[in-house]
Design an enzyme around this catalytic site. Structure first.
Site, short mmCIF file in Angstrom:
data_model
loop_
_atom_site.label_atom_id
_atom_site.label_comp_id
_atom_site.label_asym_id
_atom_site.label_seq_id
_atom_site.Cartn_x
_atom_site.Cartn_y
_atom_site.Cartn_z
N GLY A 28 -5.84 -3.70 0.35
CA GLY A 28 -4.92 -3.43 0.84
C GLY A 28 -5.08 -1.55 0.09
O GLY A 28 -5.50 -1.01 -0.80
N SER A 29 -4.44 -1.08 1.70
CA SER A 29 -4.14 0.80 2.04
C SER A 29 -3.30 0.47 1.87
O SER A 29 -2.88 1.59 2.30
CB SER A 29 -5.52 0.64 1.99
OG SER A 29 -5.60 0.62 3.55
N GLY A 30 -1.87 -0.57 2.30
CA GLY A 30 -0.84 0.57 2.42
C GLY A 30 -0.03 0.71 1.46
O GLY A 30 -0.02 1.71 0.43
N GLY A 31 1.54 1.46 1.88
CA GLY A 31 2.64 1.90 1.09
C GLY A 31 2.71 0.92 -0.20
O GLY A 31 1.91 1.30 -1.35
N MET A 32 2.17 -0.34 -0.56
CA MET A 32 2.51 -0.36 -1.75
C MET A 32 1.15 -0.32 -2.76
O MET A 32 1.05 -0.28 -3.49
CB MET A 32 3.03 -2.67 -1.76
CG MET A 32 2.80 -3.22 -2.54
SD MET A 32 4.33 -2.96 -3.97
CE MET A 32 4.59 -3.64 -5.41
N ASP A 92 8.24 -0.03 -7.18
CA ASP A 92 7.46 -0.25 -6.76
C ASP A 92 6.69 -0.42 -8.83
O ASP A 92 5.71 -0.63 -9.32
CB ASP A 92 6.62 -0.29 -6.42
CG ASP A 92 7.35 -1.39 -4.91
OD1 ASP A 92 8.45 -2.51 -5.63
OD2 ASP A 92 6.94 -0.82 -3.51
N LYS A 106 7.27 1.17 4.65
CA LYS A 106 7.65 1.52 3.40
C LYS A 106 7.29 3.59 3.20
O LYS A 106 7.79 4.40 2.81
CB LYS A 106 6.70 1.97 2.38
CG LYS A 106 7.22 0.18 1.54
CD LYS A 106 6.49 -0.09 0.47
CE LYS A 106 7.29 -1.61 -0.22
NZ LYS A 106 6.18 -2.24 -0.88
#
Length: 301
Positions: free
Chosen positions: A136-140, A113, A77
């Site tokens: 969490g800390s990614g794209g989503m 999203d 992402k």
């Protein structure tokens, strides 16, 4: 339930438009949902999911082959952004892309999203003053944090071991950051990691059982399976839940509108959700649509 009579869909031929998805762990839920909507609306489209180890080559193929649209899942992402020609507002603000639209070789990135998460939380009616922990800390996670902020949630903790992306995401929206589990949880628990996902961390709980027992709402973006250990534990404890499958459905409807310039009728969306994910997800999607959370885009058949 929804009207199951299908419109006549043309057979696959030279004019059929192809849409795809790219993922580190390809699944079948998006394929089932999109193709079902193509059938119910009678559109000459077909959808196929792919995995790839060559993201740049795959994106070049989208451009070269005239593939109309592409869903982008973990872990691509953020990595896909430099390969695109333009970013729509939400994707640019969040710095995360989950949808590519190909207009005659010009590739534009979107983030549907964000819309899905915002609509699900709004439909649930949870008070924005409610404290939350987002893992969490990614794209989503960026999309989820942006949706929370957009709805007025101000009291939250970003739980992430990544010392680069975790603090950066927290700082972007004025939230706290914790590398390790805090002493206590929060009324709203949100998992935006692969924990509990089939094929990787299946069987693992995203949060301690004591946290889940003390929470009010459990939200897991993992869609495979829709009933993750986190969701099952929360439901068994009598908590309200939002599943990743519901996110998948609502963001896919936004993708569908971008790819086709058509928005399916509400009963078609609910029927496709039931077909791809079951009645529990369809009920949650119906509730969101009944609240009017999905805004018109394109034209309705």
């Amino acid at each position: 339930m929804a009207d199951r009579r299908l419109r006549t869909k043309p057979p696959i031929g030279p004019d059929t438009k192809l849409c795809i998805s790219l993922s580190g762990r390809p699944g079948r839920s998006g394929t089932l949902l999109h193709n079902r909507l193509y059938e119910t609306t009678g559109l000459d489209f077909v959808y196929k999911s792919f995995g790839t180890q060559d993201l740049a080559g795959a994106v070049a193929g989208i451009r070269a082959l005239g593939i109309r649209g592409c869903g982008v899942s973990m872990p691509f992402k953020e990595a896909v952004i430099p390969m695109l020609d333009a970013l729509e507002g939400s994707a640019r603000a969040i710095d995360s892309v989950n949808t590519i639209v190909n207009d005659d070789g010009v590739l534009t990135g979107y983030n549907t999203d964000f819309i899905a998460v915002r609509d699900l939380l709004a439909a649930d009616g949870i008070d924005p003053a409610t404290p939350f922990v987002l893992r969490g800390s990614g794209g989503m996670a960026k999309a989820v944090a942006a949706a929370l902020h957009d709805l007025g949630f101000a009291n939250g903790i970003i739980l992430a071991r990544n010392r680069g992306t975790g603090p950066a995401l927290a700082q972007s929206y004025g939230y706290a950051w914790s590398e390790d589990l805090p002493d206590t949880g929060a009324p709203l628990l949100i998992n935006v990691t692969p924990v509990g996902m089939a094929g990787g961390n299946a069987g693992e709980l995203a949060f301690p059982k004591a946290w889940i027992a003390a929470s009010d709402l459990a939200f897991d973006v993992v869609a495979q399976p829709a009933e993750t250990p986190f969701i099952l534990t929360a439901r068994d404890a009598g908590k309200r839940v939002i599943s990743g499958a519901s996110v998948i459905v609502l963001q896919a409807v936004e993708q569908f509108a971008l790819y086709t310039s058509i928005r399916p009728a509400a009963h078609e969306i609910v029927e496709a959700a039931a077909f791809a994910h079951g009645d529990a997800v369809a009920t949650q999607v119906r509730n969101v649509l009944a609240m009017g959370a999905n805004r018109p885009a394109g034209k309705e058949l």
